[in-house]
Design an enzyme around this catalytic site. Structure first.
Site, PDB file in Angstrom:
ATOM      1  CG  ASP A   9      -1.686   1.225   1.434  1.00 24.85           C
ATOM      2  OD1 ASP A   9      -2.379   1.644   0.483  1.00 24.85           O
ATOM      3  OD2 ASP A   9      -1.591   1.824   2.521  1.00 24.85           O
ATOM      4  CG  ASP A  11      -1.606   7.714   0.449  1.00 27.79           C
ATOM      5  OD1 ASP A  11      -1.415   8.936   0.507  1.00 27.79           O
ATOM      6  OD2 ASP A  11      -1.765   7.102  -0.612  1.00 27.79           O
ATOM      7  CG  ASP A 171      -2.171   2.032   6.385  1.00 31.78           C
ATOM      8  OD1 ASP A 171      -2.520   1.692   5.239  1.00 31.78           O
ATOM      9  OD2 ASP A 171      -2.496   3.114   6.901  1.00 31.78           O
TER      10      ASP A 171
END
Length: 224
Positions: A9, A11, A171
């Protein structure tokens, strides 16, 4: 035998983009005569994407706007963000060294994000990270976004990888859900953008620093 593919991922996982995203949100809100959102609160809005951030920022002001107005503000947000995409955004500690270590070990690296592909490329180019990845795919690359398994599957394919020899690093709930939908193992970092502790999302592993990733990845691959 194909090498392993590690899909990240963007961001909140590879790059701490919250400072510039929050600045873009507050620039748009202030232009509309609305109060800016405190950084600590707005940071947790980042995982919702541009439109989600705007909707939450409007709601924090006790307002509701029609979809057409949200559309306009979203375009304003993206324009501002594109022009200020790497003013304060930085890779999280240890990212470059970890990516290099994984690549030297023979892993293929890729990015799978709900950020638009052109914005992802602009950010990673600005941070000089783009050359490390075989594929950088966003929500518009294949016409689907996370948690749809297709975006992860097709990112792995574009990187020249094999889903049976891949791991997702993220995240948030979206990343865990995407990996589960694609039947790909997932490691969560605990320093990203989620208001739910990542351990509660039940990824296969949780790490607190990028320096922990190589050992965690290779342990998973050797036992998997």
């Amino acid at each position: 035998m194909r090498p392993f593919t590690i899909v990240f991922d963007l961001d909140g996982t590879l790059v701490d983009t919250a400072p510039d995203l929050v600045a873009a949100l507050n620039a748009v809100l202030e232009r509309e005569g609305l109060r800016p959102v405190a950084y600590a609160d707005a940071r947790l809005m980042v995982g919702a994407g541009a439109r989600g951030m705007i909707e939450r920022g409007i709601k924090a002001n006790g307002r509701l706007l029609p979809a057409t107005e949200i559309d306009r503000l979203e375009q304003d947000f993206l324009a501002h963000y594109a022009d200020h995409i790497a003013v304060h955004s930085q890779p999280f500690d240890g990212v470059e060294a970890t990516l290099d270590q994984l690549a030297e070990s023979g892993c293929r690296l890729a990015v799978c994000t709900n950020k638009l592909e052109w914005l992802s490329l602009r950010l990673l180019d600005a941070l000089k990270l783009s050359p490390r990845f075989r594929a950088i795919c966003g929500a518009d690359t294949f016409g689907v976004s996370k948690p749809n398994a297709a975006i992860l599957n097709r990112t792995i394919e574009r990187a020249g990888g094999d889903k049976a020899r891949a791991i997702m690093i993220g995240d948030s709930l979206t990343d865990v859900a995407t990996a589960r939908a694609a039947s790909v193992p997932v490691i969560a970092v605990d320093f990203g953008y989620t208001d739910i502790p990542v351990a509660e999302l039940k990824p296969d592993r949780v790490v607190s620093a990028f320096s922990e990733l190589p050992e965690t990845i290779f342990r998973m691959l050797s036992t998997g």
